[in-house]
Design a protein around this motif. Structure first.
Motif, mmCIF file in Angstrom:
data_model
loop_
_atom_site.group_PDB
_atom_site.id
_atom_site.type_symbol
_atom_site.label_atom_id
_atom_site.label_comp_id
_atom_site.label_asym_id
_atom_site.label_seq_id
_atom_site.Cartn_x
_atom_site.Cartn_y
_atom_site.Cartn_z
ATOM 1 N N PHE A 129 1.067 -0.692 0.097
ATOM 2 C CA PHE A 129 0.246 0.077 -0.122
ATOM 3 C C PHE A 129 0.800 0.858 -0.067
ATOM 4 C CE2 PHE A 129 -1.812 3.416 1.893
ATOM 5 C CZ PHE A 129 -3.044 3.067 1.785
ATOM 6 N N HIS A 130 0.839 2.035 -0.538
ATOM 7 C CA HIS A 130 1.642 3.455 -0.662
ATOM 8 C C HIS A 130 0.635 4.751 -0.634
ATOM 9 C CE1 HIS A 130 5.095 1.155 -2.409
ATOM 10 N NE2 HIS A 130 4.277 -0.006 -3.424
ATOM 11 N N GLU A 131 1.150 4.916 -0.089
ATOM 12 C CA GLU A 131 0.758 6.860 0.008
ATOM 13 C C GLU A 131 1.523 8.049 -0.170
ATOM 14 O OE1 GLU A 131 -3.606 8.400 2.139
ATOM 15 O OE2 GLU A 131 -1.361 8.721 3.642
ATOM 16 N N ARG A 132 1.054 9.097 -1.305
ATOM 17 C CA ARG A 132 1.747 10.391 -1.254
ATOM 18 C C ARG A 132 0.510 11.686 -0.720
ATOM 19 N NH1 ARG A 132 5.461 12.705 -4.667
ATOM 20 N NH2 ARG A 132 5.370 14.865 -5.588
ATOM 21 N N ILE A 133 1.060 11.874 0.562
ATOM 22 C CA ILE A 133 0.685 12.849 1.008
ATOM 23 C C ILE A 133 0.965 14.397 0.244
ATOM 24 C CG2 ILE A 133 -0.128 14.342 3.314
ATOM 25 C CD1 ILE A 133 0.845 11.577 4.358
ATOM 26 N N THR A 134 0.117 15.362 0.288
ATOM 27 C CA THR A 134 0.975 16.555 -0.387
ATOM 28 C C THR A 134 0.322 18.084 0.421
ATOM 29 O OG1 THR A 134 1.130 15.747 -2.369
ATOM 30 C CG2 THR A 134 1.262 18.077 -2.094
ATOM 31 N N VAL A 135 1.302 18.404 1.017
ATOM 32 C CA VAL A 135 0.507 19.130 1.845
ATOM 33 C C VAL A 135 0.887 20.988 1.653
ATOM 34 C CG1 VAL A 135 0.760 21.036 4.556
ATOM 35 C CG2 VAL A 135 0.746 17.870 4.197
ATOM 36 N N ALA A 136 -0.207 22.017 1.129
ATOM 37 C CA ALA A 136 0.056 23.130 0.501
ATOM 38 C C ALA A 136 0.313 24.131 0.878
ATOM 39 C CB ALA A 136 -0.107 23.331 -1.206
ATOM 40 N N ASN A 137 0.824 24.882 1.910
ATOM 41 C CA ASN A 137 0.140 26.797 2.285
ATOM 42 C C ASN A 137 -0.219 27.494 1.007
ATOM 43 O OD1 ASN A 137 -0.361 28.567 3.279
ATOM 44 N ND2 ASN A 137 1.948 29.160 4.018
ATOM 45 N N PHE A 138 -1.669 27.727 0.963
ATOM 46 C CA PHE A 138 -2.315 28.822 0.259
ATOM 47 C C PHE A 138 -2.083 30.175 0.858
ATOM 48 C CE2 PHE A 138 -5.238 25.430 -1.016
ATOM 49 C CZ PHE A 138 -4.052 24.271 -2.364
ATOM 50 N N GLU A 234 5.792 11.231 1.740
ATOM 51 C CA GLU A 234 5.593 9.079 0.857
ATOM 52 C C GLU A 234 5.551 8.552 2.098
ATOM 53 O OE1 GLU A 234 5.857 7.891 -3.084
ATOM 54 O OE2 GLU A 234 5.815 9.814 -4.365
ATOM 55 N N TRP A 235 4.556 7.618 2.274
ATOM 56 C CA TRP A 235 5.044 6.033 3.299
ATOM 57 C C TRP A 235 4.225 5.097 1.920
ATOM 58 C CZ3 TRP A 235 0.810 3.250 5.775
ATOM 59 C CH2 TRP A 235 0.005 4.353 5.364
#
Length: 252
Positions: A129-138, A234-235
């Motif tokens: 299982f793979h997950e890519r988490i993206t955090v953006a500061n708008f 990513e984890w």
């Protein structure tokens, strides 16, 4: 429940918990590929509840908690795109932060509602299982953003999750903890060891969590994000087996 130190790595004692019977299968997002499948909630989380959420390999739940917090809170779901049988995307944002009185004029500014964008892309590939988490500061001002992932593995079998009774279970093994990798393990009654290896794309600070939490430990990352900036993490969770199966009562 403290971590014990050994040269080069730490271990954390597992905390066995009763298995919540799955009685309500509503609003579950399902990903499936090969023998692996993931049952997540609308936030993209896996946590113990009556829906039998988890990442499963065949009949075994190999991850029973994988819950995301941003600045200590569950993000708010904006939209969810079921990209297909084996991949999905959830778009989230930060909600109303609890007001903290800013006694110090130099206190860190807190992000305003919906100023942080969070994207969770997940897919199943290569027996993991793979997950890519993206955090953006708008926002136009910099923020310090803390991302946390609460984790646990109970190695329940799916029949138990559905409510079947088992007379005996195997044992949860000590959890191996390092900044880039956490390994959960279980020794079944037949002697086979199952291990779930969770790997992070960048080193995490890891702490054990108190009784009553959904998971056993929390991996966290704290990022300074300038206005308009974004960061990725990513984890993955992959499953391996060790030991040999020795049937009892074999002929000499």
């Amino acid at each position: 429940g403290a971590m014990t130190h050994a040269p080069g790595r730490e271990t954390l004692l597992p905390r066995p918990r009763s298995i919540v019977r799955a009685t309500d299968l509503g609003a579950v997002r399902v990903l499936k590929h090969g023998s692996l499948f993931a049952l997540c909630d609308a936030f993209g989380d896996v946590r113990p509840d009556t829906r039998g959420l988890g990442i499963y390999d065949g009949d075994t739940r190999v991850l029973s908690c994988a819950a995301l917090r941003v600045d200590g809170q569950r993000p708010v779901v904006l939209r969810s795109d079921d990209g297909g049988a084996w991949r999905a995307v959830v778009e989230l944002t930060n909600g109303d932060l609890r007001e903290t009185p800013q006694t110090e004029p130099s206190a860190e500014p807190r992000p305003r509602r919906e100023s942080i964008g969070i994207t969770r892309e997940r897919w199943l590939a290569g027996a993991a299982f793979h997950e890519r988490i993206t955090v953006a500061n708008f926002a136009l001002i910099p923020y310090q953003v803390t991302v946390e992932l609460e984790l646990d593995a109970d190695f329940a079998d799916i029949f138990e999750v559905r409510g079947a009774h088992r007379d005996e279970r195997g044992e949860l093994l000590p959890i191996e903890v390092g900044p880039e990798r956490v390994v959960f393990g279980y020794r079944g009654i037949a002697g086979i060891e199952t291990r779930t290896t969770v790997e992070f794309s960048e080193p995490a600070a890891i702490r054990s969590v108190a009784d009553g939490a959904d998971g056993r430990l929390v991996a966290s990352w704290s990022w300074p994000l300038s206005g308009g900036a974004r960061r990725h993490l990513e984890w993955s969770a992959s499953v391996g087996f060790a030991g040999t199966y020795e049937p009892t009562g074999a002929m000499p």
